[in-house]
Structures are given as C-alpha cells and as structure tokens.
Design a protein around this motif. Structure first.
Motif, PDB file in Angstrom:
ATOM      1  N   UNK A  90      64.158  63.426  46.601  1.00 38.94           N
ATOM      2  CA  UNK A  90      65.529  63.594  46.127  1.00 38.94           C
ATOM      3  C   UNK A  90      66.344  62.315  46.326  1.00 38.94           C
ATOM      4  N   UNK A  91      66.122  61.640  47.444  1.00 37.79           N
ATOM      5  CA  UNK A  91      66.826  60.380  47.703  1.00 37.79           C
ATOM      6  C   UNK A  91      66.428  59.328  46.681  1.00 37.79           C
ATOM      7  N   UNK A 104      60.954  53.410  43.328  1.00 35.57           N
ATOM      8  CA  UNK A 104      61.359  53.199  44.707  1.00 35.57           C
ATOM      9  C   UNK A 104      60.468  53.955  45.655  1.00 35.57           C
ATOM     10  N   UNK A 105      60.534  53.571  46.923  1.00 38.24           N
ATOM     11  CA  UNK A 105      59.777  54.264  47.956  1.00 38.24           C
ATOM     12  C   UNK A 105      60.587  54.289  49.233  1.00 38.24           C
ATOM     13  N   UNK A 163      67.876  49.742  50.548  1.00 36.20           N
ATOM     14  CA  UNK A 163      69.081  50.570  50.575  1.00 36.20           C
ATOM     15  C   UNK A 163      68.921  51.670  51.616  1.00 36.20           C
ATOM     16  N   UNK A 164      69.930  51.817  52.451  1.00 40.10           N
ATOM     17  CA  UNK A 164      69.950  52.887  53.444  1.00 40.10           C
ATOM     18  C   UNK A 164      70.779  54.061  52.927  1.00 40.10           C
ATOM     19  N   UNK A 264      71.261  61.117  60.100  1.00 36.38           N
ATOM     20  CA  UNK A 264      69.952  60.625  59.699  1.00 36.38           C
ATOM     21  C   UNK A 264      70.138  59.435  58.778  1.00 36.38           C
ATOM     22  N   UNK A 265      69.319  58.408  58.974  1.00 31.50           N
ATOM     23  CA  UNK A 265      69.260  57.257  58.082  1.00 31.50           C
ATOM     24  C   UNK A 265      67.903  57.259  57.397  1.00 31.50           C
ATOM     25  N   UNK A 266      67.910  57.152  56.094  1.00 29.12           N
ATOM     26  CA  UNK A 266      66.681  57.080  55.312  1.00 29.12           C
ATOM     27  C   UNK A 266      66.622  55.691  54.683  1.00 29.12           C
ATOM     28  N   UNK A 267      65.505  54.999  54.874  1.00 29.13           N
ATOM     29  CA  UNK A 267      65.387  53.604  54.442  1.00 29.13           C
ATOM     30  C   UNK A 267      64.491  53.488  53.218  1.00 29.13           C
ATOM     31  N   UNK A 268      65.040  52.903  52.167  1.00 30.16           N
ATOM     32  CA  UNK A 268      64.357  52.853  50.877  1.00 30.16           C
ATOM     33  C   UNK A 268      64.203  51.422  50.393  1.00 30.16           C
ATOM     34  N   UNK A 269      63.159  51.201  49.611  1.00 31.30           N
ATOM     35  CA  UNK A 269      62.972  49.965  48.854  1.00 31.30           C
ATOM     36  C   UNK A 269      63.025  50.326  47.373  1.00 31.30           C
TER      37      UNK A 269
END
Length: 273
Positions: A90-91, A104-105, A163-164, A264-269
């Motif tokens: 979803x993110x 993205x991942x 992107x966080x 919560x922090x989700x870290x994406x590329x």
C-alpha cells in the motif's frame, strides 16, 4: 502546552551538533537507543512554523515533505510479517502516485516509542537530534545492496529517491512530533557526516550545525489517520529538493497524562525510468 492546529508558530528547543564533537552513534547494544546522536548537543531555541496554516501546503516535490491521509488497511502494526504483507504494498502504491516513479521497494521499517512499553527486540527512541538519514555514499551503498537482492541493476533507472513514510500509532501525537528543516536555508558548512555502527555494518548519516537562517516546519496534533512522507535522498542533481533534515522535538508543558508517542517509519526506494 500543545500548539493549537490554527496557531502559526511555536518556539521549541532543537538539538544541533557541535562539529568538533562528532562521534559514532552506536546501535549495537540491546538497550533502548538514545534519543540524541551525540553525548553533547547544541540545544537552540528555534521558531517552528505550523505547516497546516501555510497558504500553499508543503509537497514532496516542492519542500520535500507532505502530509497525507492514512487510509492504509493494516490488521496489526506490531507484527512484522503482517506489515510486509499488508502495509508495504500500500505504501509503494501511494508513493508511485505521489512521485511518478516507475517502481519501488521497501527495505525496512522501525517502530519508535518514547517509553519502552513495547516488547520488541529492536528498541528505538524518537531521534531528537537534527539529521538526515543518508549521504551520497551511504545512499548508493544501500541502493546497490537492496537492488542486488532482486537481481536489478541501478543502471536500469535514470535516478532514484529514498522516501520515508511516518505514521503515528497513537490517536493523537502530543509528544515528540517531527520537525522539518528547509534544505534551501542550509549551507554546505552546516552539513557534517556521522558514522552509525550497527550490529553487522557501519553506516553514515548527515548531521547539522546551527544557523539562525534555518527555517523549520511541523504539523501539530497529528492523528493516526494521517501520514507524513518525506525525502531523505534524491540522486537527481536537478531536483529542487535533494533531502529534508528532520528531528523529533519536545514541546514544553505537555500534560503527562497525554499518550506518549509511538510511531512507525517505513523506508522506501523509488526508482525512475
């Protein structure tokens, strides 16, 4: 007292670093991580603008951070497997829409708690020192490590962004909100490198020394129905915003009965053709 959502500014103490006092931040201990990145910080009273009252809302492409609704459907934010199955896709879908990225991942997430009331192996405090998560070298290293897992070459893409996504896990964020620094008000002389020691590797982040020219923003009274997305690295040298220094901070005279911040922090590329 918590800033009302219609008030324009707030004065609060933000923790800068002393350039001559930079040391490695050690995360190898099983104990709860410290909320400051150095044993001695340069605490400064700064004016922080309420981003909710700006005539033009901050956007990811113009200021490097953006407030959005949290419409994610997640049955349990404290179960890592459920997060990977439910939240991660979803993110990525949301960030592709926001950025126009081809794909993205997500490579990890962190739950932070002011009080260590969570029974988790990873015990992280909100970071209350001004920092940015990546430097050019540490971003490139992380990119190559993560893409290798999928058999993907970085040469397949024109550029990438880290992107966080930051989501409150309490009904109302009263304690330790996030503040964002306008990178256009930061000079190169105020940027410094800090090693971060993990159990199996050593990384590198960017930390900052003080300037009265710095312009700060935050969103008061965030709820669990909102999320913040913010850029921590952009490999495109032509981008208007390369990254967003940020920090948690303390608001004085908070009612101790108010819920302590859990997030919560989700870290994406995000990858661009």
């Amino acid at each position: 007292m918590q800033l009302h959502s219609s008030a324009k500014t707030l004065n609060a103490t933000l923790n800068y670093i002393f350039p001559e006092n930079i040391e490695a931040f050690d995360l190898r201990s099983d104990a709860k991580s410290a909320d400051v990145l150095a044993s001695k910080v340069d605490a400064r009273l700064m004016n922080i603008t309420n981003a909710r009252v700006l005539k033009t809302p901050p956007a990811l492409n113009t200021m490097g951070f953006e407030l959005a609704d949290n419409a994610y459907k997640v049955t349990d934010y404290f179960d890592d497997n459920i997060l990977k199955e439910q939240l991660y896709p979803q993110v990525i879908k949301h960030l592709k829409l926001q950025t126009g990225a081809h794909s993205g991942l997500i490579f990890d997430h962190t739950i932070r708690s002011v009080e260590d009331s969570l029974s988790r192996s990873e015990k992280r405090s909100p970071v209350k020192t001004i920092h940015n998560d990546y430097t050019p070298s540490s971003a490139e290293h992380r990119l190559n490590v993560e893409l290798k897992k999928y058999g993907i070459s970085a040469n397949s893409f024109s550029h990438y962004q880290f992107i966080n996504t930051w989501i409150p896990l309490v009904d109302l964020v009263v304690d330790s909100p996030l503040a964002f620094l306008d990178i256009n008000t930061v000079s190169d002389q105020e940027s410094n490198l800090m090693p971060v020691i993990y159990p199996n590797r050593t990384g590198e982040i960017e930390v900052f020394s003080h300037s009265e020219k710095h312009q700060w923003y935050f969103y008061p009274q965030m709820t669990a129905k909102e999320q913040l997305i913010f850029k921590v690295f952009d490999s495109n040298s032509n981008s208007l915003i390369s990254r967003v220094p940020h920090t948690g901070f303390t608001i004085s005279n908070i009612d101790p009965a108010q819920a302590k911040r859990i997030s919560i922090e989700v870290r994406s590329i995000m990858l661009f053709e």
